[in-house]
Scaffold this motif. Structure first.
Motif, PDB file in Angstrom:
ATOM      1  N   GLY A  98       0.785  -1.226   0.000  1.00  0.00           N
ATOM      2  CA  GLY A  98       0.000   0.000   0.000  1.00  0.00           C
ATOM      3  C   GLY A  98       0.814   1.270   0.000  1.00  0.00           C
ATOM      4  N   PHE A  99       2.063   1.194   0.465  1.00  0.00           N
ATOM      5  CA  PHE A  99       2.894   2.394   0.516  1.00  0.00           C
ATOM      6  C   PHE A  99       3.140   2.997  -0.866  1.00  0.00           C
ATOM      7  N   GLU A 113      17.669  -0.881   4.896  1.00  0.00           N
ATOM      8  CA  GLU A 113      17.760  -2.334   4.877  1.00  0.00           C
ATOM      9  C   GLU A 113      17.981  -2.928   6.262  1.00  0.00           C
ATOM     10  N   ASP A 114      18.676  -2.198   7.146  1.00  0.00           N
ATOM     11  CA  ASP A 114      18.956  -2.736   8.479  1.00  0.00           C
ATOM     12  C   ASP A 114      17.830  -2.452   9.470  1.00  0.00           C
ATOM     13  N   GLN A 115      16.744  -1.807   8.981  1.00  0.00           N
ATOM     14  CA  GLN A 115      15.569  -1.521   9.794  1.00  0.00           C
ATOM     15  C   GLN A 115      15.893  -0.654  11.014  1.00  0.00           C
ATOM     16  N   ARG A 116      16.990   0.089  10.958  1.00  0.00           N
ATOM     17  CA  ARG A 116      17.335   1.013  12.038  1.00  0.00           C
ATOM     18  C   ARG A 116      16.907   2.413  11.597  1.00  0.00           C
ATOM     19  N   PHE A 117      15.733   2.804  12.023  1.00  0.00           N
ATOM     20  CA  PHE A 117      15.182   4.080  11.593  1.00  0.00           C
ATOM     21  C   PHE A 117      15.946   5.229  12.248  1.00  0.00           C
ATOM     22  N   THR A 118      16.114   6.300  11.508  1.00  0.00           N
ATOM     23  CA  THR A 118      16.955   7.391  11.978  1.00  0.00           C
ATOM     24  C   THR A 118      16.184   8.642  12.353  1.00  0.00           C
ATOM     25  N   SER A 152      11.657   7.128   3.675  1.00  0.00           N
ATOM     26  CA  SER A 152      13.069   7.036   4.059  1.00  0.00           C
ATOM     27  C   SER A 152      13.299   5.849   4.988  1.00  0.00           C
ATOM     28  N   ASN A 153      12.405   5.678   5.955  1.00  0.00           N
ATOM     29  CA  ASN A 153      12.544   4.561   6.886  1.00  0.00           C
ATOM     30  C   ASN A 153      12.385   3.219   6.189  1.00  0.00           C
ATOM     31  N   LEU A 154      11.466   3.149   5.252  1.00  0.00           N
ATOM     32  CA  LEU A 154      11.218   1.885   4.566  1.00  0.00           C
ATOM     33  C   LEU A 154      12.376   1.477   3.665  1.00  0.00           C
ATOM     34  N   ARG A 155      13.199   2.443   3.281  1.00  0.00           N
ATOM     35  CA  ARG A 155      14.353   2.133   2.428  1.00  0.00           C
ATOM     36  C   ARG A 155      15.535   1.584   3.220  1.00  0.00           C
TER      37      ARG A 155
END
Length: 255
Positions: A68-69, A146-151, A141-144
């Protein structure tokens, strides 16, 4: 005929049963909402949005042929509020939370649905019925990552939403149903949500809850001072008490 006194909405979901269930819940428990149509994938949703101009989109995340994004790839400035629906995607849920967007877990809870509709209605009532472009940019930006570490995290305050790099936050302090966020640049942001709403998100960004009213960013920790519980000194000079029951966990984390 569309009822002008109501808020127009569409449901975007690939499963018919979810359309039926959510539609009935909205009819029975959210009388201010009028369902203008149903879409079963993003392409159908784009056409329906242009045709019906809904104010709220109930958007499923997991759909075949693209999630859906991807709907936001079709709108530079989304002219609607969005409420995501999902069954289990923890990664997507965290990305949504960091961007301060709304979501509902399936099966949808009536009270949570009513609360989400009320929040969207409040924004629409202020004539701000567009999903913040910056919120969507934070989400993308968060979904991109790969390490799932949101900034970056969205902090809603009385005068808007601040989008802050998590590493720039030194500590967060509970203040009843609000939270104070203290930043590297000396700024303090009063957020209109309790600290518990951010605990799981901040823990992923190297934060630790040293006290029921305080979370600290371990990146900015200068010193631990011994005591019954002791206290920590942050690199902005602030002192934060450590509760007795959190002391051992903190020391184990620091070793």
């Amino acid at each position: 005929m569309e009822d002008k006194s109501k808020i127009g909405a569409i449901i975007v979901d690939d499963e018919e049963r979810h359309h039926e269930t959510l539609g009935k819940m909205l009819d029975n428990f959210c009388p201010s909402i009028e369902i203008l149509g149903d879409a079963y994938n993003v392409d159908e949703a784009v056409g329906l949005i242009h045709e019906k101009n809904p104010q709220i989109i109930f958007l499923d995340i997991e759909m075949p042929g693209g999630n859906g994004f991807t709907l936001f790839d079709h709108f530079e400035e989304p002219p609607f509020e969005v409420i995501f629906t999902t069954a289990h995607d923890l990664y997507a849920i965290n990305a949504i939370k960091y961007a301060a967007l709304d979501y509902l877990m399936k099966p949808v809870n009536i009270k949570e649905l009513q609360d989400a509709v009320a929040r969207a209605t409040k924004v629409i009532g202020k004539k701000e019925n567009t999903t913040s472009t910056e919120k969507i940019n934070v989400l993308k930006s968060n979904l991109r990552l790969e390490d799932q570490r949101f900034t970056k995290i969205a902090l809603p305050s009385s005068d808007g939403i601040d989008f802050i790099e998590a590493e720039a936050i030194i500590r967060a302090e509970a203040e009843r149903s609000y939270s104070n966020f203290y930043l590297q640049n000396g700024k303090k942001i009063l957020v209109s949500k309790p600290l518990k709403e951010y605990e799981a998100l901040l823990e992923q960004c190297n934060f630790f809850r040293v006290h029921k009213s305080h979370m600290i960013n371990l990146t900015h920790l200068e010193k631990y001072v011994k005591g019954k519980g002791g206290y920590v000194i942050m690199n902005d000079g602030s002192h934060v008490d450590v509760s007795v029951r959190k002391k051992d966990d903190l020391l184990n984390r620091l070793m």
